[in-house]
Write a protein that holds these residues in place. Structure first.
Motif, short mmCIF file in Angstrom:
data_model
loop_
_atom_site.label_atom_id
_atom_site.label_comp_id
_atom_site.label_asym_id
_atom_site.label_seq_id
_atom_site.Cartn_x
_atom_site.Cartn_y
_atom_site.Cartn_z
N VAL A 119 1.04 -1.33 -0.05
CA VAL A 119 -0.03 0.22 -0.09
C VAL A 119 0.82 1.21 0.09
CG1 VAL A 119 -1.78 -1.22 1.37
CG2 VAL A 119 -0.15 0.24 2.44
N GLU A 120 0.25 2.33 -0.33
CA GLU A 120 0.88 3.73 -0.21
C GLU A 120 0.59 4.22 1.10
OE1 GLU A 120 0.05 5.69 -3.73
OE2 GLU A 120 1.26 4.40 -4.87
N PHE A 121 1.51 4.36 1.97
CA PHE A 121 1.13 4.98 3.35
C PHE A 121 1.61 6.66 3.40
CE2 PHE A 121 2.04 6.08 7.57
CZ PHE A 121 1.05 5.49 8.41
N TYR A 122 0.41 7.43 3.59
CA TYR A 122 0.76 8.73 3.77
C TYR A 122 0.59 9.38 4.91
CZ TYR A 122 0.33 8.49 -1.41
OH TYR A 122 0.47 8.02 -2.75
N ALA A 123 1.66 9.50 5.63
CA ALA A 123 1.81 9.98 7.04
C ALA A 123 1.89 11.61 6.90
CB ALA A 123 2.85 9.49 7.83
N ILE A 124 0.65 12.17 7.45
CA ILE A 124 0.44 13.59 7.20
C ILE A 124 0.52 14.47 8.62
CG2 ILE A 124 -1.09 15.33 6.15
CD1 ILE A 124 -2.45 12.91 4.49
N TYR A 125 1.37 15.12 8.77
CA TYR A 125 1.61 16.02 10.01
C TYR A 125 0.75 17.05 9.99
CZ TYR A 125 4.26 19.20 13.25
OH TYR A 125 4.49 20.22 14.15
N THR A 126 0.01 17.46 10.85
CA THR A 126 -0.86 18.67 10.98
C THR A 126 -0.52 19.86 11.56
OG1 THR A 126 -1.97 17.71 12.88
CG2 THR A 126 -2.90 16.86 10.99
N GLY A 127 0.88 19.61 11.95
CA GLY A 127 1.24 20.85 12.60
C GLY A 127 2.32 21.78 11.68
N ASP A 128 3.11 22.56 12.36
CA ASP A 128 3.81 23.50 11.44
C ASP A 128 5.23 23.74 11.86
OD1 ASP A 128 3.57 25.20 13.85
OD2 ASP A 128 2.52 26.74 12.74
N ASN A 129 5.67 22.71 12.98
CA ASN A 129 6.95 22.73 13.34
C ASN A 129 8.09 21.82 12.88
OD1 ASN A 129 9.25 22.46 15.23
ND2 ASN A 129 8.18 23.36 16.62
N SER A 130 8.74 22.56 11.87
CA SER A 130 9.48 21.38 10.99
C SER A 130 10.63 20.58 11.81
CB SER A 130 10.14 22.19 9.90
OG SER A 130 11.04 23.16 10.58
N GLU A 131 10.92 21.15 12.90
CA GLU A 131 12.11 20.36 13.59
C GLU A 131 11.52 19.36 14.45
OE1 GLU A 131 14.19 23.30 16.22
OE2 GLU A 131 15.30 24.17 14.64
N GLU A 132 10.35 19.64 14.93
CA GLU A 132 9.47 18.57 15.88
C GLU A 132 8.95 17.47 14.88
OE1 GLU A 132 9.00 18.16 18.90
OE2 GLU A 132 10.12 19.92 19.44
N GLU A 157 0.92 25.75 5.91
CA GLU A 157 0.08 27.01 5.59
C GLU A 157 -1.37 26.50 5.48
OE1 GLU A 157 1.58 29.87 5.65
OE2 GLU A 157 3.81 29.02 5.61
N LEU A 158 -1.72 25.28 5.61
CA LEU A 158 -3.10 24.92 5.62
C LEU A 158 -3.95 25.37 4.30
CD1 LEU A 158 -4.01 26.05 9.45
CD2 LEU A 158 -3.16 23.73 8.49
N THR A 159 -3.28 25.22 3.26
CA THR A 159 -3.76 25.64 2.01
C THR A 159 -4.75 24.71 1.25
OG1 THR A 159 -1.78 25.18 0.80
CG2 THR A 159 -1.88 27.63 1.35
N SER A 160 -4.23 23.40 1.68
CA SER A 160 -5.03 22.26 1.14
C SER A 160 -6.65 21.81 1.58
CB SER A 160 -4.23 20.96 1.12
OG SER A 160 -4.30 20.65 2.59
N ASP A 161 -6.79 22.69 2.68
CA ASP A 161 -8.06 22.50 3.46
C ASP A 161 -8.35 20.95 4.05
OD1 ASP A 161 -10.58 23.59 4.70
OD2 ASP A 161 -11.54 23.19 2.60
N PHE A 162 -7.23 20.31 4.27
CA PHE A 162 -7.27 18.97 4.77
C PHE A 162 -8.31 18.86 5.83
CE2 PHE A 162 -3.51 20.41 7.20
CZ PHE A 162 -3.79 19.81 8.34
N GLN A 163 -8.40 19.72 6.73
CA GLN A 163 -9.26 19.71 8.17
C GLN A 163 -10.79 19.47 7.76
OE1 GLN A 163 -7.24 22.30 7.05
NE2 GLN A 163 -6.35 23.37 9.03
N ARG A 164 -11.15 20.30 6.70
CA ARG A 164 -12.47 20.15 6.34
C ARG A 164 -12.73 19.03 5.43
NH1 ARG A 164 -16.13 24.35 6.58
NH2 ARG A 164 -14.14 25.87 6.81
N LYS A 165 -11.85 18.68 4.48
CA LYS A 165 -12.00 17.53 3.60
C LYS A 165 -12.22 16.34 4.18
CE LYS A 165 -10.28 20.08 -0.68
NZ LYS A 165 -8.85 19.93 -1.65
N TYR A 166 -11.19 16.15 5.08
CA TYR A 166 -11.22 14.79 5.90
C TYR A 166 -11.59 14.84 7.18
CZ TYR A 166 -9.11 12.95 1.92
OH TYR A 166 -8.99 12.68 0.46
N GLY A 167 -12.20 15.96 7.91
CA GLY A 167 -12.79 16.22 9.27
C GLY A 167 -11.76 16.04 10.00
#
Length: 205
Positions: A119-132, A157-167
């Motif tokens: 499978v293709e596993f996409y781990a998507i970080y929802t924050g904005d701290n690159s070091e963490e 930058e939250l431009t993809s609107d992933f919060q609304r698209k995927y709840g």
């Protein structure tokens, strides 16, 4: 009103995956068009927020496209018409300071290292701290797999609107998507994901 609210609340809180669509159907056809009034305006506002953040990621629906950035700084588009299909996809939304995510990350790492599903596993970080983010990936989400393709992504930058698209109101949030781009599972944990993947990849005797 009493009966309608009971039906809505039943499907809203049901542990059965997929019946969220019934709750949204009830809202659209009974409450949002004012055929039946909700108890108060606060309940109606909460219902609108719930529907708005869930209607695009229902089981059986098409996975919404996302434009994200990889750990290496490359742009990555998911579920677009031009994207090559052919593999099942797992979307894992997480945050570095989420205790539930730390548990889920450990479980997912063990699952894929042991089973190595194709499978293709996409781990998507929802924050904005690159070091963490980099630290978290190195410590908790580095897989040792051959068949499982792992891609680490974010959208600071939250431009993809992933919060609304995927709840993604809170984390962790886990989805399984078919090769055709159809959502097969949502609100999963690692155990439920394993059950679904075993059903997909186990060859009947």
């Amino acid at each position: 009103q009493f009966v309608a609210m009971k039906i809505y609340e039943h499907y809203l809180t049901s542990p059965i995956m997929g019946v969220e669509s019934v709750a949204i159907h009830v809202l659209d056809n009974w409450f949002f068009n004012s055929k039946i009034r909700m108890v108060n305006d606060i309940d109606l506002l909460n219902a609108r927020i719930y529907a708005d953040f869930n209607r695009q990621s229902l089981v059986g629906g098409k996975a919404q496209p996302l434009a994200l950035t990889s750990l290496q700084g490359h742009k990555k588009e998911l579920f677009t018409d031009s994207e090559k299909k052919g593999a099942y996809s797992v979307l894992y939304f997480y945050d570095t300071d989420c205790s539930g995510c730390r548990v889920e990350s450990a479980m997912l790492k063990t699952l894929f290292n042991d089973k190595d599903y194709p499978v293709e596993f996409y781990a998507i970080y929802t924050g904005d701290n690159s070091e963490e983010w980099v630290k978290y990936v190195r410590e908790k989400l580095e897989f040792k797999t051959e068949k499982t393709s792992v891609c680490h992504l974010w959208d600071p930058e939250l431009t993809s609107d992933f919060q609304r698209k995927y709840g993604v109101i809170q984390t962790p949030r886990l989805f399984l998507v078919s090769p055709e781009g159809i959502i097969l599972g949502r609100g999963l944990d690692s155990f439920a994901l394993e059950t679904m993947l075993e059903g997909v990849f186990t060859v009947p005797e």
